[in-house]
Design a protein around this motif. Sequence first.
Motif, PDB file in Angstrom:
ATOM      1  N   ALA A 359     -31.576  24.261  -2.926  1.00 16.00           N
ATOM      2  CA  ALA A 359     -31.214  22.855  -2.717  1.00 16.00           C
ATOM      3  C   ALA A 359     -30.817  22.195  -4.035  1.00 16.00           C
ATOM      4  N   ALA A 360     -31.571  22.471  -5.109  1.00  9.62           N
ATOM      5  CA  ALA A 360     -31.242  21.908  -6.414  1.00  9.62           C
ATOM      6  C   ALA A 360     -29.889  22.428  -6.901  1.00  9.62           C
ATOM      7  N   GLY A 361     -29.620  23.712  -6.703  1.00  5.80           N
ATOM      8  CA  GLY A 361     -28.344  24.293  -7.106  1.00  5.80           C
ATOM      9  C   GLY A 361     -27.183  23.678  -6.346  1.00  5.80           C
ATOM     10  N   ARG A 362     -27.377  23.462  -5.007  1.00 10.39           N
ATOM     11  CA  ARG A 362     -26.309  22.845  -4.212  1.00 10.39           C
ATOM     12  C   ARG A 362     -26.038  21.416  -4.680  1.00 10.39           C
ATOM     13  N   LEU A 363     -27.105  20.681  -5.001  1.00 11.70           N
ATOM     14  CA  LEU A 363     -26.932  19.312  -5.465  1.00 11.70           C
ATOM     15  C   LEU A 363     -26.171  19.290  -6.794  1.00 11.70           C
ATOM     16  N   SER A 364     -26.479  20.220  -7.696  1.00 12.60           N
ATOM     17  CA  SER A 364     -25.777  20.296  -8.975  1.00 12.60           C
ATOM     18  C   SER A 364     -24.289  20.599  -8.765  1.00 12.60           C
ATOM     19  N   ASN A 365     -23.994  21.546  -7.856  1.00 10.27           N
ATOM     20  CA  ASN A 365     -22.594  21.877  -7.557  1.00 10.27           C
ATOM     21  C   ASN A 365     -21.871  20.699  -6.934  1.00 10.27           C
ATOM     22  N   LEU A 366     -22.580  19.965  -6.073  1.00 10.59           N
ATOM     23  CA  LEU A 366     -21.974  18.817  -5.410  1.00 10.59           C
ATOM     24  C   LEU A 366     -21.599  17.745  -6.432  1.00 10.59           C
ATOM     25  N   ILE A 367     -22.508  17.469  -7.371  1.00 10.71           N
ATOM     26  CA  ILE A 367     -22.221  16.471  -8.406  1.00 10.71           C
ATOM     27  C   ILE A 367     -21.006  16.906  -9.227  1.00 10.71           C
ATOM     28  N   THR A 368     -20.940  18.183  -9.592  1.00 11.77           N
ATOM     29  CA  THR A 368     -19.811  18.694 -10.369  1.00 11.77           C
ATOM     30  C   THR A 368     -18.509  18.555  -9.606  1.00 11.77           C
ATOM     31  N   ASP A 369     -18.532  18.885  -8.292  1.00  2.37           N
ATOM     32  CA  ASP A 369     -17.318  18.784  -7.480  1.00  2.37           C
ATOM     33  C   ASP A 369     -16.848  17.344  -7.339  1.00  2.37           C
ATOM     34  N   VAL A 370     -17.781  16.423  -7.123  1.00  4.12           N
ATOM     35  CA  VAL A 370     -17.409  15.005  -7.001  1.00  4.12           C
ATOM     36  C   VAL A 370     -16.805  14.505  -8.306  1.00  4.12           C
ATOM     37  N   LEU A 371     -17.372  14.931  -9.434  1.00  6.84           N
ATOM     38  CA  LEU A 371     -16.837  14.536 -10.736  1.00  6.84           C
ATOM     39  C   LEU A 371     -15.419  15.065 -10.923  1.00  6.84           C
ATOM     40  N   ASN A 372     -15.198  16.335 -10.552  1.00  2.00           N
ATOM     41  CA  ASN A 372     -13.855  16.908 -10.667  1.00  2.00           C
ATOM     42  C   ASN A 372     -12.857  16.122  -9.828  1.00  2.00           C
ATOM     43  N   TYR A 373     -13.292  15.719  -8.623  1.00  2.00           N
ATOM     44  CA  TYR A 373     -12.403  14.949  -7.745  1.00  2.00           C
ATOM     45  C   TYR A 373     -12.065  13.603  -8.371  1.00  2.00           C
ATOM     46  N   SER A 374     -13.069  12.937  -8.952  1.00  2.00           N
ATOM     47  CA  SER A 374     -12.862  11.598  -9.506  1.00  2.00           C
ATOM     48  C   SER A 374     -11.995  11.629 -10.756  1.00  2.00           C
ATOM     49  N   ARG A 375     -11.941  12.784 -11.448  1.00  2.00           N
ATOM     50  CA  ARG A 375     -11.179  12.857 -12.698  1.00  2.00           C
ATOM     51  C   ARG A 375      -9.689  13.060 -12.466  1.00  2.00           C
ATOM     52  N   ILE A 376      -9.291  13.374 -11.224  1.00  2.00           N
ATOM     53  CA  ILE A 376      -7.868  13.482 -10.909  1.00  2.00           C
ATOM     54  C   ILE A 376      -7.336  12.077 -10.752  1.00  2.00           C
ATOM     55  N   GLU A 377      -6.746  11.534 -11.826  1.00  2.00           N
ATOM     56  CA  GLU A 377      -6.324  10.142 -11.818  1.00  2.00           C
ATOM     57  C   GLU A 377      -4.968  10.010 -11.148  1.00  2.00           C
ATOM     58  N   ASN A 378      -4.786   8.878 -10.455  1.00  2.00           N
ATOM     59  CA  ASN A 378      -3.515   8.613  -9.803  1.00  2.00           C
ATOM     60  C   ASN A 378      -2.571   7.803 -10.676  1.00  2.00           C
ATOM     61  N   LYS A 379      -3.057   7.301 -11.816  1.00  2.00           N
ATOM     62  CA  LYS A 379      -2.195   6.489 -12.664  1.00  2.00           C
ATOM     63  C   LYS A 379      -1.089   7.365 -13.277  1.00  2.00           C
ATOM     64  N   GLU A 380      -0.011   6.694 -13.701  1.00  3.72           N
ATOM     65  CA  GLU A 380       1.148   7.413 -14.246  1.00  3.72           C
ATOM     66  C   GLU A 380       0.771   8.154 -15.517  1.00  3.72           C
ATOM     67  N   GLN A 381       1.149   9.423 -15.593  1.00  2.03           N
ATOM     68  CA  GLN A 381       0.865  10.224 -16.762  1.00  2.03           C
ATOM     69  C   GLN A 381       2.151  10.907 -17.194  1.00  2.03           C
ATOM     70  N   TYR A 382       2.148  11.441 -18.411  1.00  2.00           N
ATOM     71  CA  TYR A 382       3.350  12.072 -18.951  1.00  2.00           C
ATOM     72  C   TYR A 382       3.417  13.523 -18.484  1.00  2.00           C
ATOM     73  N   PHE A 383       4.391  13.814 -17.591  1.00  2.00           N
ATOM     74  CA  PHE A 383       4.581  15.173 -17.114  1.00  2.00           C
ATOM     75  C   PHE A 383       5.347  15.971 -18.167  1.00  2.00           C
ATOM     76  N   GLU A 384       5.032  17.256 -18.252  1.00  2.92           N
ATOM     77  CA  GLU A 384       5.719  18.181 -19.128  1.00  2.92           C
ATOM     78  C   GLU A 384       6.104  19.422 -18.318  1.00  2.92           C
ATOM     79  N   PRO A 385       7.118  20.180 -18.775  1.00  4.70           N
ATOM     80  CA  PRO A 385       7.465  21.418 -18.066  1.00  4.70           C
ATOM     81  C   PRO A 385       6.286  22.398 -18.085  1.00  4.70           C
ATOM     82  N   VAL A 386       5.898  22.874 -16.902  1.00  4.03           N
ATOM     83  CA  VAL A 386       4.759  23.797 -16.772  1.00  4.03           C
ATOM     84  C   VAL A 386       5.266  25.083 -16.122  1.00  4.03           C
ATOM     85  N   ASP A 387       5.090  26.204 -16.798  1.00  4.17           N
ATOM     86  CA  ASP A 387       5.470  27.513 -16.251  1.00  4.17           C
ATOM     87  C   ASP A 387       4.345  27.987 -15.327  1.00  4.17           C
ATOM     88  N   LEU A 388       4.613  28.011 -14.010  1.00  2.00           N
ATOM     89  CA  LEU A 388       3.582  28.387 -13.048  1.00  2.00           C
ATOM     90  C   LEU A 388       3.191  29.858 -13.179  1.00  2.00           C
TER      91      LEU A 388
END
Length: 539
Positions: A359-388
Amino acid sequence: MKEIIQINLDNEMDLILAHKRCMKIAEMCGMPSSFQTRFSTAVSEIARCSIAKGTDSLLVLGINIIKATQKEIVAVITDTVDLKSCSPEAFNYASKISGHIEYSYANNQSVTKISQPVTAPGLLSETKIKSLIDYFKFEPPLSPYDEIRKKNIELIALSEKLAESENKYKRLANTIPVLICVVNERNNVLLVNESLENYLSLPLLIFDKKTLGNFVHSQDIEEILEGWNKAKQNKSDYIGEARIKKGQDYIWHLVSIIPNKAEDGSFTSWLVYFVDINAQKMIVETLKDNTELKAIQRELESANSKLRFKNKELEQFAYIASHDLQEPLRKIMIMLSRAGEHLSEDQKKKYYFDRITLAAGRLSNLITDVLNYSRIENKEQYFEPVDLNDVLQEVLADLSMVIEEKNAIINVNPLPVVPGLDTQLRQLFYNLINNALKFNTSLPTVTVSYEDVPKDVNLVTSAENYHVISIADNGIGMDSKYSERIFDMFQRLHERDQYGGNGIGLALCRRIIENHNGMINFSSKPGEGTTFWIYLPKK
C-alpha cells in the motif's frame, strides 16, 4: 609536448630567428654548447629547405616530458610540401648531425620532428618551463625585422578578432526579427540588416523623404523626419510610431533612432530600429472607445491574476507532494523494514506487513505519477526539431531489462524529425511501449511505424500537415466500449493484482499530445492486441 614558441618560416631572416631561438632554448635548458650547436644546426638545415622549397611552413619549439626523469627539446616543422623528396640531402645531413629526426608525409602535410634529450632533466620543472614560455613571450626584438614581424603578428591577431566581432554583430543583426539600418549625419544609409532588406521592395540608400516614401505611410513620413532632425541636432534619441508597408498593407512599427557611440564617446552615425507593434496597436485602437471591451479586459486581468495565484498554489502543492508527502512514506517503509527484521514470515503475515508495504509503495507511485502529469504544462513553450529515432533509442535503452526479461521483439521503422519538446516526447513513447510490454500474456511483439495518415481520420486541418506514428502490439487488447475512458485520469480496465499502475499513463500521453497540437487514438480487440495512432503536426 609543451609549446614554447612558434616561428613562421617565410624568408632568410626567419632562418636566423629560428637558429638563435633554438640555441637560446637549448642554453636555458642547460644543454652543453656542442649539443646546442648540433640541435640548432639540424633545425636550421630543415628550416632552410622549408623556406626554399615549401609552402605555409611553421616551426614549433617545445619541451616534451616523456617522464619525470626523461625530457627532451623538440622542434616540429610542418609544411604542405613533401620536403624530404624535394631535398633529401638536407635531411641526410640533419640526420647525421642530430641522430634524432623523424619524418612523415600524409594528406598533403609533411611533419619533421627533431629532438634532443636534455642531459639534466631534473632542472626542467614546471616552473622552469613556464619561465621559458614567458621569456620568449616578452623577449625583446632580436632585430628591426623581428620587431616589425611581431607588430605584424599582433596586428593580424587584432584584425582577426575585429573581423570575428563584426561577423558576430552581423549575425545577431540579421537574426533578430527587427528592421535595422545605420545612417550617418549626411543621411546616407551605411548598413541594412537582412530583415529590412527582405522587407523592402527597393534598396534603402538615403534616409530622406523620397526614399522613406517607398515604404513608410505618407502621413507618418514628416513625423519621422522631424524626429530624425532633432536627434541629429541634439545628439539624442528619438522614439515614435509609423506605418510600414508590407505587400498591400501597412503595419504599425515602433521607430527608434539612437546615437551609435564609439569607444571614445564620439559618434557620427545613428542606429534606426523598426519594431513590429501592429498587434498591440490594433488592441489599443479597438479598446480605445469600447467600454464593454474595457470591462471584459478588466475581468480578464482579474481572472488572469486569480489564475496566476492558483498556479502558484499548485506549484506549492507539487513541492509539498514531492517532498513532504514522499518523506513520511519513505520513513514508514524504512521502519517497516527494520521492524520486520526480527519477525518470522508467519508473524509478518499476521501483522499484514506485506499489505502495508504494498500500500505504501502504491501511494508513492501514485504521488509520482500525479506529479508527472502536473508537470506537463500547457503554456506556450519553444519547440525545437526532435529526431524521433533518437528518442526511441533512448526509450528502448531504458526498457532494455523489461524487453530482455519478457523476450520481447521490437520492430522499428525509420521515424521523422518533428517540432516539439524532447523530454515530453520521450515520456510519450516510454508510456506507450511500456504498456505494450506490460499488458501482454504471451511473448510481446511491438512494432513502431511511420506512415501516411489514414483517410478516415478526422483532423482539424489537411492530413498532409501531419506525421502519423503507429505503435502496435499483440497484447491482451481491450473492448471498443472503453474508448472514451482510457485517456481519463485514474481509469483502470483491470484489477490491480493483474496489472500494475495507477491509470495515469495514457492520460499523461494525451496531455503531451495536446501540448504538441496533435491527436491520439487507438484501435483494439480483446485478445488481438492494440494499435495506438499518434498524429503530430509537421509545423
